[in-house]
Scaffold this active site. Structure first.
Site, PDB file in Angstrom:
ATOM      1  N   THR A  30     -16.106  13.086 -12.999  1.00  0.00           N
ATOM      2  CA  THR A  30     -15.569  12.013 -13.971  1.00  0.00           C
ATOM      3  C   THR A  30     -14.625  11.344 -13.122  1.00  0.00           C
ATOM      4  OG1 THR A  30     -14.395  11.780 -16.048  1.00  0.00           O
ATOM      5  CG2 THR A  30     -13.635  13.459 -14.681  1.00  0.00           C
ATOM      6  N   HIS A  66      -7.813  11.201 -17.911  1.00  0.00           N
ATOM      7  CA  HIS A  66      -7.219  11.872 -19.064  1.00  0.00           C
ATOM      8  C   HIS A  66      -8.083  13.195 -19.429  1.00  0.00           C
ATOM      9  CE1 HIS A  66      -5.780   7.572 -19.847  1.00  0.00           C
ATOM     10  NE2 HIS A  66      -4.879   8.244 -20.431  1.00  0.00           N
ATOM     11  N   LYS A  67      -9.575  12.919 -19.276  1.00  0.00           N
ATOM     12  CA  LYS A  67     -10.247  13.998 -19.235  1.00  0.00           C
ATOM     13  C   LYS A  67     -10.144  15.318 -18.551  1.00  0.00           C
ATOM     14  CE  LYS A  67     -14.423  11.697 -21.377  1.00  0.00           C
ATOM     15  NZ  LYS A  67     -16.007  11.647 -21.214  1.00  0.00           N
ATOM     16  N   ASP A 110     -19.905  15.364 -21.938  1.00  0.00           N
ATOM     17  CA  ASP A 110     -20.104  14.246 -22.419  1.00  0.00           C
ATOM     18  C   ASP A 110     -19.756  14.503 -24.066  1.00  0.00           C
ATOM     19  OD1 ASP A 110     -21.499  11.554 -22.891  1.00  0.00           O
ATOM     20  OD2 ASP A 110     -23.296  12.623 -23.590  1.00  0.00           O
ATOM     21  N   PHE A 154      -7.626   7.480 -26.655  1.00  0.00           N
ATOM     22  CA  PHE A 154      -8.666   6.611 -26.223  1.00  0.00           C
ATOM     23  C   PHE A 154      -9.861   6.487 -27.405  1.00  0.00           C
ATOM     24  CE2 PHE A 154     -11.750   9.139 -24.093  1.00  0.00           C
ATOM     25  CZ  PHE A 154     -11.091  10.157 -23.775  1.00  0.00           C
ATOM     26  N   ASP A 160     -10.186   7.453 -31.248  1.00  0.00           N
ATOM     27  CA  ASP A 160      -8.833   8.469 -31.684  1.00  0.00           C
ATOM     28  C   ASP A 160      -8.261   7.549 -32.860  1.00  0.00           C
ATOM     29  OD1 ASP A 160      -9.499  10.230 -30.053  1.00  0.00           O
ATOM     30  OD2 ASP A 160      -7.838   9.801 -28.591  1.00  0.00           O
ATOM     31  N   HIS A 207     -12.278  18.582 -30.093  1.00  0.00           N
ATOM     32  CA  HIS A 207     -13.688  18.906 -29.535  1.00  0.00           C
ATOM     33  C   HIS A 207     -13.683  19.268 -27.899  1.00  0.00           C
ATOM     34  CE1 HIS A 207     -12.877  14.821 -29.078  1.00  0.00           C
ATOM     35  NE2 HIS A 207     -14.009  14.682 -28.287  1.00  0.00           N
TER      36      HIS A 207
END
Lengths: 201, 201
Positions: free
Chosen positions: B8, B12-13, B66, B142, B145, B170
């Site tokens: 990625t 943020h992820k 994903d 983001f 949200d 999630h």
């Protein structure tokens, strides 16, 4: 008559392609090949990657097609995901998004890719501009046909029927370009590449 | 600390995953690997195929993620295409589709896939149920949200901020399942598989 495989299970698409390709001495036959569709905003890229992948599975020249409806006021939505959007929010959802919107310009685009060898993929595109109707009208065709009015007409694709659609449709235009190109580049289609299981040459 | 690559470019992820994985002695680092995203209604399949493909390119264990927002009244739309829909019709478009709609139930779902070997891909999912707000609210986070209110709260993810989101999101839930599984199956992660270029063990 040169016969080439078309990776689709949609008989309407095969028939539409063959109406155009007949005059070039080409006939497509449906081939049940696993289809790899990537996520991309770029129809040409989706068709190109799908053709490369189909060739790897199939081992002979093969054609794939991808198409979408691009609505200007929605930044191109539903675009490459037209089929998913049709199955979820449907025509009513698309019309709702355009509620109160005067600017209803849109275009249909098709990308037709043919893989001739492992590293030889050609992509041809066809576009038909038009606008989105206020309500679904007509019963011919499939998908977004009932809400798309092609430029120069005042009826939807679904009202116009087969002949008009065949003369101006994005898919017909892309397949016409393919036919013209193949007619000038027949040497790339060696006969032993093209034999299919269902008939002779 | 076991370090594993995460395909990625979204920092943020990576941060969200590492907040969860820390307690399992795992740290992810971003890897710039070409990502293959197929079109499918099935998030798990998209993540699985992407992980297989990333492993082929990267040659070492790698994780892909994903996620999507699934709205009940819209038959799951925007689902796997949440990112495209966000970029085209945006939050305003999604809210317009729900105009006059009382049934606003929705869920966020994440699928996290780890490819450990060529034929060994594991997928973990996380879901958070909730509803779609009437207007965008809040500034944190983001994507969707600002319009998603998780069950048990009366504020959107964008109003709740980092900590609340990390506890119920999630993505956090899917990474937690991955962490638990990896903690019980460390033998699959041979140390010589995991060395990255940016640091030693």
């Amino acid at each position: 008559m040169i016969r080439i495989a078309f990776a689709t299970r949609n008989e309407h698409k095969v028939a539409e392609a063959n109406r155009v390709l007949k005059e070039f001495g080409i006939e497509l036959y449906p081939a049940n090949v696993e289809k790899l569709e990537i996520q991309s905003d770029d129809l040409e890229e989706i068709a190109r990657v799908a053709a490369e992948h189909a060739f790897k599975k199939f081992g002979k020249p093969i054609i794939v097609e991808d198409s979408g409806l691009f609505i200007d006021a929605l930044n191109g939505f539903p675009g490459p995901y037209s089929s998913y959007v049709y199955r979820t929010i449907g025509l009513r959802g698309v019309l709702k998004l355009l509620d109160g919107c005067r600017k209803r310009d849109a275009y249909f685009k098709a990308a037709v890719a043919i893989a001739l060898k492992n590293d030889l993929v050609m992509v041809f595109t066809g576009v038909v501009r038009g606008s989105i109707s206020l309500e679904p009208r007509g019963a011919y065709g499939f998908g977004y046909d009932p809400i798309f009015i092609p430029e120069g007409f005042n009826r939807t694709f679904a009202e116009l029927g087969e002949e008009a659609k065949c003369s101006v449709s994005h898919r017909a235009r892309a397949f016409r370009k393919l036919g013209e190109w193949l007619a000038s580049n027949k040497q790339l289609l060696s006969p032993n590449n093209l034999n299919d299981d269902s008939g002779g040459e």
